[in-house]
Design a protein around this motif. Structure first.
Motif, PDB file in Angstrom:
ATOM      1  N   ARG A 117      34.187  41.740  37.579  1.00 41.66           N
ATOM      2  CA  ARG A 117      34.666  40.360  37.711  1.00 41.66           C
ATOM      3  C   ARG A 117      35.531  39.971  36.519  1.00 41.66           C
ATOM      4  NH1 ARG A 117      29.294  39.534  39.646  1.00 41.66           N
ATOM      5  NH2 ARG A 117      28.676  38.640  37.634  1.00 41.66           N
ATOM      6  N   LEU A 118      35.100  40.385  35.329  1.00 42.74           N
ATOM      7  CA  LEU A 118      35.880  40.080  34.131  1.00 42.74           C
ATOM      8  C   LEU A 118      37.236  40.777  34.187  1.00 42.74           C
ATOM      9  CD1 LEU A 118      36.174  38.846  31.336  1.00 42.74           C
ATOM     10  CD2 LEU A 118      34.994  40.854  30.395  1.00 42.74           C
ATOM     11  N   GLN A 119      37.241  42.013  34.663  1.00 40.38           N
ATOM     12  CA  GLN A 119      38.494  42.755  34.766  1.00 40.38           C
ATOM     13  C   GLN A 119      39.469  42.071  35.719  1.00 40.38           C
ATOM     14  OE1 GLN A 119      37.972  46.807  35.965  1.00 40.38           O
ATOM     15  NE2 GLN A 119      40.151  47.299  35.857  1.00 40.38           N
ATOM     16  N   VAL A 120      38.964  41.568  36.851  1.00 39.22           N
ATOM     17  CA  VAL A 120      39.824  40.861  37.805  1.00 39.22           C
ATOM     18  C   VAL A 120      40.350  39.573  37.187  1.00 39.22           C
ATOM     19  CG1 VAL A 120      39.862  39.633  40.005  1.00 39.22           C
ATOM     20  CG2 VAL A 120      38.750  41.866  39.840  1.00 39.22           C
ATOM     21  N   ALA A 121      39.496  38.846  36.464  1.00 40.79           N
ATOM     22  CA  ALA A 121      39.925  37.597  35.831  1.00 40.79           C
ATOM     23  C   ALA A 121      41.039  37.846  34.823  1.00 40.79           C
ATOM     24  CB  ALA A 121      38.735  36.919  35.157  1.00 40.79           C
TER      25      ALA A 121
ATOM     26  N   LEU B 231      47.040  38.646  45.434  1.00 41.50           N
ATOM     27  CA  LEU B 231      46.222  39.026  46.586  1.00 41.50           C
ATOM     28  C   LEU B 231      45.610  40.410  46.402  1.00 41.50           C
ATOM     29  CD1 LEU B 231      47.753  37.872  49.993  1.00 41.50           C
ATOM     30  CD2 LEU B 231      45.881  36.887  48.674  1.00 41.50           C
ATOM     31  N   GLU B 232      46.375  41.332  45.858  1.00 40.98           N
ATOM     32  CA  GLU B 232      45.844  42.679  45.649  1.00 40.98           C
ATOM     33  C   GLU B 232      44.679  42.662  44.661  1.00 40.98           C
ATOM     34  OE1 GLU B 232      46.350  45.548  47.317  1.00 40.98           O
ATOM     35  OE2 GLU B 232      47.324  44.072  48.608  1.00 40.98           O
ATOM     36  N   SER B 233      44.765  41.832  43.637  1.00 37.33           N
ATOM     37  CA  SER B 233      43.646  41.724  42.693  1.00 37.33           C
ATOM     38  C   SER B 233      42.423  41.118  43.367  1.00 37.33           C
ATOM     39  CB  SER B 233      44.052  40.861  41.488  1.00 37.33           C
ATOM     40  OG  SER B 233      44.976  41.537  40.672  1.00 37.33           O
ATOM     41  N   LEU B 234      42.633  40.104  44.184  1.00 40.81           N
ATOM     42  CA  LEU B 234      41.507  39.442  44.849  1.00 40.81           C
ATOM     43  C   LEU B 234      40.830  40.340  45.868  1.00 40.81           C
ATOM     44  CD1 LEU B 234      42.965  35.856  45.394  1.00 40.81           C
ATOM     45  CD2 LEU B 234      41.414  36.645  43.594  1.00 40.81           C
TER      46      LEU B 234
ATOM     47  N   ILE C  47      36.261  33.206  42.844  1.00 43.28           N
ATOM     48  CA  ILE C  47      37.575  32.714  43.283  1.00 43.28           C
ATOM     49  C   ILE C  47      37.742  31.243  42.912  1.00 43.28           C
ATOM     50  CG2 ILE C  47      38.958  32.217  45.342  1.00 43.28           C
ATOM     51  CD1 ILE C  47      37.987  34.908  46.453  1.00 43.28           C
ATOM     52  N   GLY C  48      36.651  30.488  42.922  1.00 44.92           N
ATOM     53  CA  GLY C  48      36.719  29.107  42.458  1.00 44.92           C
ATOM     54  C   GLY C  48      37.136  29.020  41.002  1.00 44.92           C
ATOM     55  N   VAL C  49      36.619  29.934  40.179  1.00 45.63           N
ATOM     56  CA  VAL C  49      36.982  29.966  38.761  1.00 45.63           C
ATOM     57  C   VAL C  49      38.443  30.380  38.586  1.00 45.63           C
ATOM     58  CG1 VAL C  49      36.544  31.159  36.574  1.00 45.63           C
ATOM     59  CG2 VAL C  49      34.624  30.393  37.990  1.00 45.63           C
TER      60      VAL C  49
END
Length: 342
Positions: free
Chosen positions: A8-12, A33-36, A155-157
């Motif tokens: 999750r941290l990596q995606v953020a 979109l690709e990251s999500l 996703i909210g964050v």
């Protein structure tokens, strides 16, 4: 495999990096979109910007939807459903199971998405820090097991970062920073409405009913950049000027932003008087001395004297050169702002 928290941290971090890149807005949306997808394994998704004047959504990227569904979801009816569900207000992401009404009563879901094989989804409104509703992020899945609570919360964050990445005013505000000494500014829309420009204040001359904005819209047509002077009455009834800079907005979704209009102190007026600036403006518009004299109700010889003074102050040998230099130095006062009748 990375632990969920690490993933999750990596995606953020990745989303923050995408938001900071200078790439085209559509490229940033596709990368987001690709990251999500690593957070939520969706089969269809989109990031779309709201065109508030046409009440439509303009997709930046929308893989996985057929043309029929896309046409409905981007239509005014689709925007009305966003409002029905409350996604036009700042709130946490909403899944199908979170709908405030039965999903069967939502036409977009009942007639387009569920028949296409989708079983769940997630939507969240995208908002700028100043509260502007920018658009929508939607992800749909073919499994009711997704989105999970964790995916929804993450996703909210990330939603504010995603909004920052696709804010159409971002490039406009960056360009406006290059205008030296700007005191105030707005962004003019297709319908002639002024929108606040982040980082700059308001000014009475930039109100929606101002003649200045009509002139700015006219001069922005087909021009990337133009500068002119606008008269303003001071407290002692003397007429001063503000320098107006008009920067055409790049052609990018949702295509309703026309130009940034900024006002600043006038700078060097080369000693030109109010009347000389008025005459100079008419010269730039191609008026003859006789026509200028008739419009200003002054003698032709007086116009000739003003012309001589203008040429001397601008260091120009001819009327044509004076007009070119005046335009280049932003010394043009458009006739609609002077009250001179044609």
């Amino acid at each position: 495999m990375a632990e969920p928290a690490s993933a999750r941290l990596q995606v953020a971090v990745e989303v923050a990096g995408i938001a900071a890149t200078p790439a085209a807005i559509e490229e940033r949306a596709a990368a987001l979109l690709e990251s999500l997808r690593r957070v939520l394994p969706f089969q269809a998704g989109w990031i779309a910007l709201l065109d508030p004047e046409r009440r439509r959504l303009v997709p930046l990227v929308s893989p996985g939807y057929d043309d029929t569904a896309r046409a409905y979801l981007t239509s005014p009816a689709g925007v009305a459903e966003i409002e029905l569900l409350g996604l036009d207000r700042a709130r946490p992401p909403m899944r199908l199971c979170d709908f405030p009404v039965p999903p069967g009563e939502v036409r977009g879901w009942a007639e387009y998405l569920r028949p296409a094989g989708f079983r769940e989804g997630l939507g969240v409104g995208l908002f700028a820090p100043d509260g502007r509703h920018l658009g929508q992020l939607t992800l749909n899945t073919e499994s009711a097991a997704h989105p999970t609570d964790a995916a929804r919360d993450l996703i909210g964050v990330l939603a504010p970062l995603i909004a920052q990445a696709v804010d159409p005013l971002r490039s406009v505000a960056t360009a406006a920073q290059l205008v030296h000494g700007a005191l105030a500014g707005i962004v003019l829309t297709r319908a002639g409405h002024p929108l606040p420009l982040p980082g700059l204040g308001a000014h009475p001359l930039l109100r929606e009913d101002s003649a200045l904005l009509a002139v700015a819209a006219h001069l922005a047509d087909g021009r990337a950049h133009t500068v002119f002077l606008c008269p303003q009455a001071g407290p002692d009834a003397a007429v001063g000027y503000l320098r107006v800079t008009v920067l055409a907005c790049a052609s990018q979704p949702p295509h309703h932003l026309v130009a940034a209009v900024l006002v600043a102190l006038p700078g060097d007026l080369h000693g030109l008087t109010r009347r000389e600036l008025e005459v100079l403006g008419l010269l730039i518009e191609g008026w003859t001395n006789a026509r200028i004299a008739a419009a200003l109700v002054i003698a032709p010889r007086t116009v000739a004297t003003h012309m001589e003074n203008i040429l001397a102050k601008l260091g120009a040998e001819t009327r044509a050169l004076a007009a070119v230099r005046a335009l280049g130095q932003g010394l043009y006062v458009p006739r609609p702002l002077t009250g001179v009748q044609g």
